[in-house]
Structure formats: C-alpha cells, structure tokens
Design an enzyme around this catalytic site. Structure first.
Site, PDB file in Angstrom:
ATOM      1  N   CYS A 272      -5.136  -4.802  -3.038  1.00 37.77           N
ATOM      2  CA  CYS A 272      -4.744  -4.605  -1.636  1.00 37.77           C
ATOM      3  C   CYS A 272      -5.818  -3.976  -0.756  1.00 37.77           C
ATOM      4  CB  CYS A 272      -3.489  -3.754  -1.563  1.00 37.77           C
ATOM      5  SG  CYS A 272      -2.038  -4.660  -2.069  1.00 37.77           S
TER       6      CYS A 272
HETATM    7  C1  UDX Z   1      -2.107   0.235  -2.835  1.00 41.20           C
HETATM    8  C2  UDX Z   1      -1.176   1.045  -1.927  1.00 41.20           C
HETATM    9  O1  UDX Z   1      -0.992   2.358  -2.505  1.00 41.20           O
HETATM   10  C3  UDX Z   1       0.161   0.349  -1.752  1.00 41.20           C
HETATM   11  O2  UDX Z   1       0.971   1.061  -0.834  1.00 41.20           O
HETATM   12  C4  UDX Z   1      -0.079  -1.073  -1.234  1.00 41.20           C
HETATM   13  O3  UDX Z   1       1.148  -1.767  -1.082  1.00 41.20           O
HETATM   14  C5  UDX Z   1      -1.019  -1.825  -2.174  1.00 41.20           C
HETATM   15  O4  UDX Z   1      -2.237  -1.084  -2.337  1.00 41.20           O
HETATM   16  P1  UDX Z   1      -2.450  -0.100  -5.456  1.00 41.20           P
HETATM   17  O5  UDX Z   1      -3.588  -0.989  -5.108  1.00 41.20           O
HETATM   18  O6  UDX Z   1      -1.496  -0.557  -6.498  1.00 41.20           O
HETATM   19  O7  UDX Z   1      -1.563   0.228  -4.146  1.00 41.20           O
HETATM   20  O8  UDX Z   1      -3.053   1.264  -5.995  1.00 41.20           O
HETATM   21  P2  UDX Z   1      -3.281   2.756  -5.491  1.00 41.20           P
HETATM   22  O9  UDX Z   1      -2.604   3.657  -6.433  1.00 41.20           O
HETATM   23  O10 UDX Z   1      -2.992   2.931  -4.069  1.00 41.20           O
HETATM   24  O11 UDX Z   1      -4.855   2.911  -5.737  1.00 41.20           O
HETATM   25  C6  UDX Z   1      -5.792   2.072  -5.070  1.00 41.20           C
HETATM   26  C7  UDX Z   1      -7.203   2.472  -5.447  1.00 41.20           C
HETATM   27  O12 UDX Z   1      -7.528   3.751  -4.912  1.00 41.20           O
HETATM   28  C8  UDX Z   1      -7.446   2.577  -6.960  1.00 41.20           C
HETATM   29  O13 UDX Z   1      -8.692   1.989  -7.268  1.00 41.20           O
HETATM   30  C9  UDX Z   1      -7.480   4.069  -7.228  1.00 41.20           C
HETATM   31  O14 UDX Z   1      -8.307   4.412  -8.316  1.00 41.20           O
HETATM   32  C10 UDX Z   1      -8.063   4.594  -5.923  1.00 41.20           C
HETATM   33  N1  UDX Z   1      -7.679   5.985  -5.633  1.00 41.20           N
HETATM   34  C11 UDX Z   1      -6.369   6.292  -5.357  1.00 41.20           C
HETATM   35  C12 UDX Z   1      -8.645   6.978  -5.598  1.00 41.20           C
HETATM   36  O15 UDX Z   1      -9.839   6.723  -5.826  1.00 41.20           O
HETATM   37  N2  UDX Z   1      -8.267   8.258  -5.284  1.00 41.20           N
HETATM   38  C13 UDX Z   1      -6.984   8.597  -4.993  1.00 41.20           C
HETATM   39  O16 UDX Z   1      -6.726   9.787  -4.705  1.00 41.20           O
HETATM   40  C14 UDX Z   1      -5.999   7.589  -5.034  1.00 41.20           C
END
Ligand code: UDX
Length: 449
Positions: A272
């Site tokens: 996403c």
């Molecule tokens: C995300 C959104 O959270 C969600 O609301 C939307 O519908 C789709 O995209 P997702 O891609 O499943 O969901 O994962 P998410 O948990 O949000 O993490 C996305 C990325 O950010 C990951 O690569 C994760 O490692 C990174 N991340 C997340 C960080 O580097 N630091 C954080 O504090 C949180």
C-alpha cells in the site's frame, strides 16, 4: 438482512467477505483467478493472515460464504456488491484502473437484469474523481439505469493492515461512507449496523471524492510519520550519545503525536504505502500541484536503503566478494508478503556491488526464491544464515530474531558486524561481543570530565 457480494478476492476482499459471513450474513465472493478460487474453496487461503484459515473454514462450512467465478451471478444473488479488485501502479506511478473498469462493466451489465435496487460500494483504493467520473458512467451505460434512483453507489475505503486484517475488519477505528446520495449511504450504514451490532464504530459520512481522498490521506500521513522518525534517526546517528528509540518514546507521549508508527527502521514497504504515495503524487501533479512534502517522504524512504548500504561499506570498505547475511525478507513480520520489501532493494544493491548474499526468513523465502532464484543463497535458519558472514543486516523484526544472543553472531560469523535496522537488540549487551551498528543510535558519548 442484506445479502452481500465481493468482486475480487485479494486480501481485502477475502478477509472482509469471510468476516461478514461469520456474522450470519449471506456472502458471495467472486474471483476470476481459477487457481485462487480452487485454493479458497479447499480452505487454503492464497496468502497468510492470522485467523483467516479458521474463519474461512467456518464461513464455507456454514454455507454463508459461496465462492464463484462469475461477477454477474454475484450481483444477481446479492443486494450489495463491494468492488475489491486491485489498483496497481502504472509505469509512471499513477494508478491503474483496469480492474476497476472491467469489474464496473460486468456489474453494470448484471444490474441491467435486476429489478431490485442494488448498492455498489467501492472498497478498492481509487484516486478522487474515479467513482463519479469513471465508475458511475460505466455502471449507468452498461445497466441502462440511473445512479441514485435505480441503483445506489458508495465509496467505502478500507484501512486494513496485513497481519491485522481480520481484527481490523471486526474492530475498525472508524468507517467512512462516501454516499452518492442519502439513500446510498443509509443502505451501507444499515449493513454495518447489522455487522457490528452494539460495537458499531464511528461512521463518517462524506461525499464521494472526500471518501476517496481519505484513504490516501490516511496512508500518506502514516508513511510520512515513519519517514520523519527515520529522518530524526539519521540525525541521531550523527549525534554522539543520541538514541532515536528514546526520542520516539518521549515524543510519543505527547497525545498530539501518539506512540504509533514511530519505529525508526529502514523504511516502509508493502502493497500500500509505496503504491499509494506514488499514485497520490501523480494525482496531485495532474492537478497542477507539486506535493513537495509527500515527495520528500517518498525520497526519504528510498534514501533509508542507501544509508544502510553505506553503513555496510563503512565497515567493510568494499562489498566485492564479501558475504552478507540478511535476516528477514518479508516487508514486515508475520507475513510472507515481499511486495516492495526493503530486503529486495538492499539485496539488489549488495549484488550490484559484488557481495555474496545469504538470506533467511521464517515465512517469505519461497516468495523471494521465485524472484531472485539462484542469485542469492537461502538458509534454513538464522544461525545457518550467519555462518561465515562478514556482516549481518537485520531487516525484518521477526520475534524469532529477537531471541538471538550476541554469541550467535560472534561465534558463527567470520567478522561479527551487525547492522540492526529495526532496533531489536540491546546496545550494551551486543556491543560487548560484536561491532553493533543500529539505526538511530549515535556513537557512545565520551565520558564527561
Ligand atoms: C498499511 C496501512 O497500515 C493500512 O492502513 C493500509 O490499509 C495498507 O497499508 P500494511 O502495508 O499492511 O498496512 O503495513 P503497516 O503495518 O502499516 O506497515 C507498512 C510498512 O511500514 C512496513 O514496511 C513496516 O515495516 C513499516 N513501519 C511501520 C515502520 O517502518 N515503522 C513503523 O513504526 C510502522
């Protein structure tokens, strides 16, 4: 009780369909990919999501969930149809609406055969204007019916994150309903009232373009928040004594900031954030506006990989012929999804510069093998991955990796150098036995006179 159908059984469509079906709602899921349908019907979900398999089993066994390969049948046998097809990126980063258009044409043709008023609700992520300017005319043309009178139309974005999709469907923070008219919004609101009963989350009713935009705003905000803490992490690294985890812990206590999405690391991946930020940038530019902050958040995310490679080079001088261990391939823990995973970007840079890469992931190895084939080595455990390595990079913060001890690195690696890109290890313990470099951690402060 309304009967509901889903056109497209990817992660969003399948998880939502299954959750609805377990609440005694009659659900039809339609998917054109016959291999996927076979897997779903045999209770073998095509992707991993906690609890999905159990709930899918329950939904199919109860007869509440039927799977078909025919969008027309799905529409004819339901009262509300959710469009949950993918919206991938075009080459220039803009959104590809190919599947939304195809689905809308077929739904429109099916609507022509219906006498009862039907609601079409778009859950697929689409840029503002898509529903009114593209979907609505296609539905009207193919059905020969009038939107708002003969059929209803809503935009109902989802905010599901992988690994939390089932929980997120049962307990979302909020629901957005962008209705074409009051009757459209009311129909969807009633469905959610039936689904959530006494646990109904806040429902925000907006017009259609605002609902479309909310999804992009949500993802852009979260991705930018991570890029900002990563930027602060990079500044911390250049500041003796500074530690981004403490900074995040402190600022997270300010309720205006909150503690979530403040984990510094090597950037965001997944299906996403990268896709949606690119699409939002392309959309804004098309309107004649340069969204500089979002562009900067995107660029900062790409740089984070570059900085990690620089850390390896600073410690090994050259990458040529050096053995690098990659711990973690999935874009985040508890998934086998490697879409836009930082691991792939790092590995590609390492290989380009002549390094020999061995990787280990508890779940995602098979998916990486399909892409990288024999270009890297695959270990079957973390220890095997570390063996004889000149440097290890912790890429994904799996629980399994948190259990590794300093001696596991020190005794197995040729040169015990660890780059902790997700801050899962303790500096005091690890720096005693190995060269421990961590994102957002400055050099130790010299003893003060
Ligand atoms: C995300 C959104 O959270 C969600 O609301 C939307 O519908 C789709 O995209 P997702 O891609 O499943 O969901 O994962 P998410 O948990 O949000 O993490 C996305 C990325 O950010 C990951 O690569 C994760 O490692 C990174 N991340 C997340 C960080 O580097 N630091 C954080 O504090 C949180």
């Amino acid at each position: 009780m309304y009967r509901v159908s889903f056109v497209g059984l990817g992660p969003v469509g399948l998880c939502t369909a299954v959750c609805f079906a377990t609440k005694d709602i009659a659900v039809i899921g339609s998917e054109m990919d016959t291999a996927k349908v076979k897997q779903i019907k045999s209770i073998n979900p095509p992707f991993y999501e906690p609890n999905l398999k159990e709930l899918l089993h329950k939904a199919i066994r109860s007869g509440n969930l039927k799977i078909v390969t025919n969008n027309e049948e799905a529409v004819l046998k339901s009262d509300i149809t959710f469009i949950t097809v993918g919206t991938p990126s075009n080459r220039d980063g803009s959104i590809s609406l190919q599947y939304v258009i195809e689905a809308s044409e077929e739904i429109g043709k099916a609507l022509k055969k219906k006498t009862a008023v039907h609601l079409v609700a778009i859950k697929s992520t689409v840029t503002a204007g898509t529903t009114l300017n593209i979907v609505k005319p296609i539905l009207e043309k193919n059905s020969e019916k009038k939107c708002g009178k003969d059929f209803f139309l809503c935009v109902n974005p989802e905010f599901l994150s992988e690994g939390n999709a089932i929980k997120g469907t049962f307990n979302p923070d909020y629901i957005v309903i962008g209705g074409y008219n009051e009757k459209s919004a009311e129909t969807l609101e009633n469905l959610y009232k039936d689904f959530h009963k006494e646990n109904l989350p806040p429902i925000l009713k907006t017009n259609i373009p605002t609902a479309e935009l909310i999804k992009y705003a949500n993802n852009t905000f979260l991705a930018t928040k991570i890029s900002l803490i990563n930027t602060i992490a990079n500044i911390c690294e250049k500041t003796p004594g500074a530690d981004v985890t403490k900074v995040a812990e402190a600022i997270g206590k300010d309720h205006r900031i909150n503690p979530y999405f403040l984990n510094a690391g090597l950037g965001w991946g997944g299906s996403c954030f990268p896709k949606d930020l690119k699409a939002f940038i392309a959309y804004s530019k098309k309107l004649g506006y340069n969204p500089t902050l979002i562009q900067a958040a995107y660029k900062a995310n790409q740089d984070q990989v570059k900085f990690t490679i620089e850390k390896v080079k600073d410690n090994l001088k050259t990458l040529k012929g050096k053995k690098i261990a990659i711990l973690g391939l999935a874009f985040k823990p508890n998934t086998d999804d490697i879409r836009e995973a930082r691991s792939l970007k790092i590995i590609s840079q390492l290989l380009k510069q002549g390094a020999i890469v061995t990787a280990y992931d508890p779940m995602a190895t098979a998916n990486v093998k399909k892409i990288l084939k024999k270009r890297i080595n695959y270990a079957s455990s973390a220890i095997e991955c570390l063996r004889n390595a000149d440097c290890a990079i912790l890429v994904t913060e799996w629980e399994e990796f948190k259990k590794l001890k300093p001696k596991d690195f020190a005794e197995n690696m040729r040169k015990p150098i660890l780059i902790d890109s997700r801050r899962i290890y303790d500096y005091e313990k690890f720096s005693k036995r190995l060269r421990y470099i961590a994102v957002g951690l400055g050099e130790p402060l010299k003893p003060q006179p």
